[in-house]
Write an enzyme that holds these catalytic residues in place. Structure first.
Site, mmCIF file in Angstrom:
data_model
loop_
_atom_site.group_PDB
_atom_site.id
_atom_site.type_symbol
_atom_site.label_atom_id
_atom_site.label_comp_id
_atom_site.label_asym_id
_atom_site.label_seq_id
_atom_site.Cartn_x
_atom_site.Cartn_y
_atom_site.Cartn_z
ATOM 1 N N SER A 123 0.841 -1.207 0.000
ATOM 2 C CA SER A 123 0.000 0.000 0.000
ATOM 3 C C SER A 123 0.874 1.255 0.000
ATOM 4 C CB SER A 123 -0.885 -0.031 1.260
ATOM 5 O OG SER A 123 -1.646 1.147 1.382
ATOM 6 N N ASP A 162 4.910 -7.653 3.262
ATOM 7 C CA ASP A 162 3.772 -6.998 3.921
ATOM 8 C C ASP A 162 3.016 -8.041 4.735
ATOM 9 O OD1 ASP A 162 2.440 -4.007 3.187
ATOM 10 O OD2 ASP A 162 1.113 -5.394 4.258
ATOM 11 N N ASP A 199 4.693 -10.784 9.250
ATOM 12 C CA ASP A 199 4.375 -9.829 10.308
ATOM 13 C C ASP A 199 5.706 -9.345 10.862
ATOM 14 O OD1 ASP A 199 3.792 -8.421 12.576
ATOM 15 O OD2 ASP A 199 2.438 -9.920 13.435
ATOM 16 N N ASN A 223 10.047 0.412 5.400
ATOM 17 C CA ASN A 223 8.981 1.399 5.195
ATOM 18 C C ASN A 223 7.690 1.111 5.966
ATOM 19 O OD1 ASN A 223 7.228 3.305 3.365
ATOM 20 N ND2 ASN A 223 6.354 1.251 3.096
ATOM 21 N N TYR A 258 3.841 6.499 18.313
ATOM 22 C CA TYR A 258 4.305 6.713 16.930
ATOM 23 C C TYR A 258 5.508 7.663 16.923
ATOM 24 C CZ TYR A 258 3.706 7.690 11.864
ATOM 25 O OH TYR A 258 3.882 7.818 10.506
ATOM 26 N N LYS A 297 9.249 6.776 15.601
ATOM 27 C CA LYS A 297 9.882 7.513 14.498
ATOM 28 C C LYS A 297 11.203 8.161 14.938
ATOM 29 C CE LYS A 297 6.858 6.409 11.411
ATOM 30 N NZ LYS A 297 7.250 5.421 10.383
HETATM 31 P P1 NAD Z 1 -0.039 2.471 4.207
HETATM 32 O O1 NAD Z 1 -1.020 2.065 5.240
HETATM 33 O O2 NAD Z 1 -0.574 2.869 2.867
HETATM 34 O O3 NAD Z 1 1.068 1.350 3.998
HETATM 35 C C1 NAD Z 1 1.721 0.754 5.103
HETATM 36 C C2 NAD Z 1 1.899 -0.748 4.833
HETATM 37 O O4 NAD Z 1 2.594 -1.320 5.968
HETATM 38 C C3 NAD Z 1 0.560 -1.478 4.691
HETATM 39 O O5 NAD Z 1 0.508 -2.217 3.489
HETATM 40 C C4 NAD Z 1 0.532 -2.395 5.912
HETATM 41 O O6 NAD Z 1 -0.146 -3.626 5.695
HETATM 42 C C5 NAD Z 1 2.028 -2.598 6.193
HETATM 43 N N1 NAD Z 1 2.241 -3.065 7.557
HETATM 44 C C6 NAD Z 1 1.707 -2.567 8.698
HETATM 45 N N2 NAD Z 1 2.029 -3.326 9.741
HETATM 46 C C7 NAD Z 1 2.814 -4.345 9.280
HETATM 47 C C8 NAD Z 1 3.438 -5.473 9.883
HETATM 48 N N3 NAD Z 1 3.306 -5.729 11.202
HETATM 49 N N4 NAD Z 1 4.145 -6.306 9.099
HETATM 50 C C9 NAD Z 1 4.244 -6.082 7.763
HETATM 51 N N5 NAD Z 1 3.657 -5.047 7.137
HETATM 52 C C10 NAD Z 1 2.937 -4.187 7.884
HETATM 53 O O7 NAD Z 1 0.766 3.691 4.853
HETATM 54 P P2 NAD Z 1 1.967 4.601 4.322
HETATM 55 O O8 NAD Z 1 1.616 5.988 4.684
HETATM 56 O O9 NAD Z 1 2.360 4.277 2.930
HETATM 57 O O10 NAD Z 1 3.116 4.132 5.337
HETATM 58 C C11 NAD Z 1 4.465 3.906 4.952
HETATM 59 C C12 NAD Z 1 5.398 4.530 5.967
HETATM 60 O O11 NAD Z 1 5.326 5.950 5.878
HETATM 61 C C13 NAD Z 1 5.062 4.206 7.431
HETATM 62 O O12 NAD Z 1 6.248 3.923 8.145
HETATM 63 C C14 NAD Z 1 4.439 5.485 7.935
HETATM 64 O O13 NAD Z 1 4.569 5.632 9.326
HETATM 65 C C15 NAD Z 1 5.227 6.511 7.166
HETATM 66 N N6 NAD Z 1 4.635 7.856 7.085
HETATM 67 C C16 NAD Z 1 3.417 8.058 6.523
HETATM 68 C C17 NAD Z 1 2.913 9.349 6.403
HETATM 69 C C18 NAD Z 1 1.591 9.643 5.726
HETATM 70 O O14 NAD Z 1 1.123 10.787 5.774
HETATM 71 N N7 NAD Z 1 0.968 8.707 5.064
HETATM 72 C C19 NAD Z 1 3.661 10.419 6.903
HETATM 73 C C20 NAD Z 1 4.894 10.172 7.493
HETATM 74 C C21 NAD Z 1 5.392 8.887 7.565
#
Ligand code: NAD
Length: 259
Positions: free
Chosen positions: A23, A44, A70, A97, A163, A167
């Site tokens: 995702s 994932d 996981d 990520n 969180y 981070k």
């Molecule tokens: P997202 O939800 O679209 O994708 C995150 C993915 O991580 C998902 O597919 C989920 O299934 C997977 N995941 C979660 N827990 C897991 C586990 N235990 N084992 C394996 N996979 C797991 O979210 P995103 O925004 O693309 O997140 C990506 C990264 O970016 C994350 O680290 C998030 O904290 C960071 N981030 C996001 C934002 C934002 O605004 N979206 C901002 C800053 C940082």
């Protein structure tokens, strides 16, 4: 005349692990790296969505190994990375990520779960993945690690402390690993996104997104996942050979805007 520039901007043929690839930014990174000719190991916890992304990148010609893991399970992380190294005969790039947002106040019943899982997936698992990938990265001509943290590694949004701590830990891990692994030519950098349109922010209503963007970003908008993926790509290029321990903010100006 001999060319002055010798460094490559191609990751074609490189083996890249991307966690959280089903995702958002992980998926966008998988697509971008596939377009660049990398061979992909996609991790994932969401098997169905992961298979969809694997199919998407396969259809543009990428070699891909999708693995349901996981990331809070250390043995599963180690087994997956060993399998990836054996399958491709090496690992060149690791992008840590995966993540999620579980807001909870310190005195709420939800807090212990938020703390445990946030730290496990967004900090501890990054260390386990680096540890498991190291024997393979050491054999790579251009070994690269990118940890995805957040603007929450530089400040704090209220009721988001698990969180925020995870981070900050990811950024600390980046710096510590950059120092420890530098002598081996392994670079370790941190991408810190601001607000991005992904699974994590999907439930925020459009109006609330725009209000936040107008109030807090310089660019007055959320990012698309590909804009963050491009920043990640820039740090894993062979040519990014003297960049290590760096923080690349991809935040539309959130951290520099005072008013
Ligand atoms: P997202 O939800 O679209 O994708 C995150 C993915 O991580 C998902 O597919 C989920 O299934 C997977 N995941 C979660 N827990 C897991 C586990 N235990 N084992 C394996 N996979 C797991 O979210 P995103 O925004 O693309 O997140 C990506 C990264 O970016 C994350 O680290 C998030 O904290 C960071 N981030 C996001 C934002 C934002 O605004 N979206 C901002 C800053 C940082």
């Amino acid at each position: 005349m001999a060319r002055l520039s010798k460094l490559s901007r191609s990751i074609a043929g490189s083996v890249a692990i991307i966690t959280g690839a089903a995702s958002g930014m992980g998926r966008a990174t998988a697509h971008l790296f596939a377009d660049e000719g990398a061979r992909l190991a996609l991790i994932d916890i969401n098997t169905g969505a992961l298979e969809v992304v694997a199919g998407e990148v396969r259809s543009v010609g990428a070699e891909v190994l999708p693995l349901t893991v996981d990331l809070s399970d250390r043995a599963a992380v180690e087994a997956a990375i060993a399998r990836i190294g054996a399958h491709f005969g090496g690992i060149d790039i690791l992008v840590n990520n995966a993540g999620f947002a579980l807001l909870a106040e310190i005195d709420s019943d939800a807090y212990p779960h938020s703390w445990d899982t946030s730290l496990a997936v967004m900090a501890t698992a990054q260390a386990w993945a680096i540890r498991a990938a190291l024997p393979f990265l050491r054999q790579s001509p251009h070994p690269r690690i990118v940890n995805v943290a957040s603007t929450e590694a530089h400040g704090a949004t209220r009721f988001n402390s698990a969180y925020v701590v995870a981070k900050h830990a990811s950024l600390g891990l980046t710096r510590a690993m950059a120092v420890d692994l530098g002598k081996e030519g392994i670079t370790v950098n941190c991408v810190c996104p601001g607000p991005v349109r992904t699974g994590i922010t999907d439930a925020i209503p459009e109006e609330a997104k725009q209000t936040f963007a107008n109030r807090r970003t310089a660019l007055r908008r959320y990012a698309e996942p590909e804009e963050v993926a491009q920043a990640t790509l820039s740090l894993v290029l062979p040519a990014a050979s003297f960049i290590t321990g760096a923080t690349l903010l991809v935040d539309g100006g959130v951290t520099i805007r005072n008013a």
